[in-house]
Design a protein around this motif. Structure first.
Motif, PDB file in Angstrom:
ATOM      1  N   ALA A   2      45.208 -66.916  10.664  1.00 15.15           N
ATOM      2  CA  ALA A   2      45.410 -67.215  12.071  1.00 15.15           C
ATOM      3  C   ALA A   2      44.304 -68.134  12.577  1.00 15.15           C
ATOM      4  O   ALA A   2      43.173 -68.077  12.122  1.00 15.15           O
ATOM      5  CB  ALA A   2      45.414 -65.919  12.876  1.00 15.15           C
ATOM      6  N   THR A   3      44.641 -68.981  13.533  1.00 15.90           N
ATOM      7  CA  THR A   3      43.610 -69.815  14.153  1.00 15.90           C
ATOM      8  C   THR A   3      42.736 -68.931  15.015  1.00 15.90           C
ATOM      9  O   THR A   3      43.189 -67.890  15.509  1.00 15.90           O
ATOM     10  CB  THR A   3      44.242 -70.939  14.993  1.00 15.90           C
ATOM     11  OG1 THR A   3      45.038 -70.346  16.002  1.00 15.90           O
ATOM     12  CG2 THR A   3      45.047 -71.902  14.140  1.00 15.90           C
ATOM     13  N   PRO A   4      41.483 -69.326  15.249  1.00 14.51           N
ATOM     14  CA  PRO A   4      40.549 -68.457  15.964  1.00 14.51           C
ATOM     15  C   PRO A   4      41.023 -68.016  17.342  1.00 14.51           C
ATOM     16  O   PRO A   4      40.699 -66.937  17.782  1.00 14.51           O
ATOM     17  CB  PRO A   4      39.284 -69.298  16.073  1.00 14.51           C
ATOM     18  CG  PRO A   4      39.397 -70.346  15.019  1.00 14.51           C
ATOM     19  CD  PRO A   4      40.864 -70.547  14.785  1.00 14.51           C
ATOM     20  N   HIS A   5      41.808 -68.827  18.037  1.00 13.26           N
ATOM     21  CA  HIS A   5      42.189 -68.489  19.404  1.00 13.26           C
ATOM     22  C   HIS A   5      43.624 -67.982  19.524  1.00 13.26           C
ATOM     23  O   HIS A   5      44.093 -67.723  20.614  1.00 13.26           O
ATOM     24  CB  HIS A   5      41.996 -69.711  20.305  1.00 13.26           C
ATOM     25  CG  HIS A   5      40.579 -70.184  20.335  1.00 13.26           C
ATOM     26  ND1 HIS A   5      39.570 -69.491  20.942  1.00 13.26           N
ATOM     27  CD2 HIS A   5      39.999 -71.282  19.790  1.00 13.26           C
ATOM     28  CE1 HIS A   5      38.433 -70.131  20.790  1.00 13.26           C
ATOM     29  NE2 HIS A   5      38.667 -71.228  20.084  1.00 13.26           N
ATOM     30  N   SER A   6      44.331 -67.831  18.398  1.00  8.65           N
ATOM     31  CA  SER A   6      45.743 -67.467  18.476  1.00  8.65           C
ATOM     32  C   SER A   6      45.958 -65.973  18.640  1.00  8.65           C
ATOM     33  O   SER A   6      47.005 -65.570  19.130  1.00  8.65           O
ATOM     34  CB  SER A   6      46.491 -67.971  17.244  1.00  8.65           C
ATOM     35  OG  SER A   6      46.018 -67.309  16.094  1.00  8.65           O
ATOM     36  N   THR A   7      45.005 -65.161  18.225  1.00 10.47           N
ATOM     37  CA  THR A   7      45.162 -63.720  18.354  1.00 10.47           C
ATOM     38  C   THR A   7      43.913 -63.122  18.990  1.00 10.47           C
ATOM     39  O   THR A   7      42.830 -63.688  18.918  1.00 10.47           O
ATOM     40  CB  THR A   7      45.366 -63.052  16.977  1.00 10.47           C
ATOM     41  OG1 THR A   7      44.223 -63.321  16.168  1.00 10.47           O
ATOM     42  CG2 THR A   7      46.614 -63.569  16.290  1.00 10.47           C
ATOM     43  N   ARG A   8      44.106 -61.988  19.589  1.00 12.13           N
ATOM     44  CA  ARG A   8      42.964 -61.297  20.187  1.00 12.13           C
ATOM     45  C   ARG A   8      42.124 -60.685  19.067  1.00 12.13           C
ATOM     46  O   ARG A   8      42.674 -60.074  18.141  1.00 12.13           O
ATOM     47  CB  ARG A   8      43.486 -60.210  21.120  1.00 12.13           C
ATOM     48  CG  ARG A   8      42.386 -59.544  21.863  1.00 12.13           C
ATOM     49  CD  ARG A   8      42.907 -58.500  22.776  1.00 12.13           C
ATOM     50  NE  ARG A   8      41.728 -57.851  23.301  1.00 12.13           N
ATOM     51  CZ  ARG A   8      41.646 -57.319  24.476  1.00 12.13           C
ATOM     52  NH1 ARG A   8      42.694 -57.324  25.251  1.00 12.13           N
ATOM     53  NH2 ARG A   8      40.546 -56.764  24.897  1.00 12.13           N
ATOM     54  N   PRO A   9      40.792 -60.815  19.160  1.00 17.40           N
ATOM     55  CA  PRO A   9      39.948 -60.252  18.100  1.00 17.40           C
ATOM     56  C   PRO A   9      40.119 -58.732  18.009  1.00 17.40           C
ATOM     57  O   PRO A   9      40.291 -58.053  19.011  1.00 17.40           O
ATOM     58  CB  PRO A   9      38.527 -60.596  18.532  1.00 17.40           C
ATOM     59  CG  PRO A   9      38.671 -61.668  19.557  1.00 17.40           C
ATOM     60  CD  PRO A   9      40.020 -61.489  20.175  1.00 17.40           C
ATOM     61  N   ASP A  10      40.057 -58.239  16.794  1.00 13.97           N
ATOM     62  CA  ASP A  10      40.158 -56.793  16.587  1.00 13.97           C
ATOM     63  C   ASP A  10      38.842 -56.127  16.978  1.00 13.97           C
ATOM     64  O   ASP A  10      37.831 -56.784  17.215  1.00 13.97           O
ATOM     65  CB  ASP A  10      40.512 -56.505  15.122  1.00 13.97           C
ATOM     66  CG  ASP A  10      39.454 -57.032  14.180  1.00 13.97           C
ATOM     67  OD1 ASP A  10      38.539 -56.254  13.840  1.00 13.97           O
ATOM     68  OD2 ASP A  10      39.519 -58.223  13.805  1.00 13.97           O
TER      69      ASP A  10
END
Length: 146
Positions: A2-10
């Motif tokens: 995933a790209t760094p900004h595409s998902t919320r960090p776990d």
């Protein structure tokens, strides 16, 4: 991946980010205290530490410190007045001035580095292999940005 900004960090990623932030904050706090012990500002101490490694042109210093060249000129002026830094012509281009640490400047920079307990003490509690692993992981993180 995933790209760094595409998902919320776990949660684990956020915990690591918070820990890195705490390490950085403690490092800056201790660095400022060490600088003050030598009657230096944090910016003066950082510039002196850079120059203790090699002479640098003012423009390159500004880039490394992420500030305007006019700010670097003022910092160099103050360090020069204390005989910690000197200006020299660049042997490759005499139109360019290099800032260089004097012998006393290198001594002060070494003393600054030696007084930073925060990083040294916790790292000493890690095995050599753990320190190498931490170094390698941090280098990988820095390389992603660079």
């Amino acid at each position: 991946m995933a790209t760094p900004h595409s998902t919320r960090p776990d949660a684990l990623t956020m915990e690591v980010v918070d820990l890195i932030g705490s390490v950085v904050a403690r490092y800056h706090e201790e660095y400022e205290e060490a600088a003050a012990d030598h009657a230096l500002t944090g910016a003066q101490a950082k510039l002196l530490s850079l120059l203790s490694l090699e002479p640098l042109p003012m423009r390159k210093l500004a880039h490394k410190l992420k500030c305007e060249p006019s700010n670097v000129t003022g910092i160099v002026d103050r360090l020069e007045s204390r005989d910690l830094v000197e200006r020299r012509p660049d042997p490759a281009d005499r139109r360019v001035k290099l800032a260089a640490a004097t012998d006393e400047g290198r001594r002060v920079a070494r003393s600054l580095r030696d007084s930073l307990r925060f990083a040294r003490e916790p790292l000493a509690g890690l095995s050599e292999q753990e320190r190498r692993t931490l170094r390698d992981l941090l280098q990988r993180m820095v390389a992603v940005d660079g």
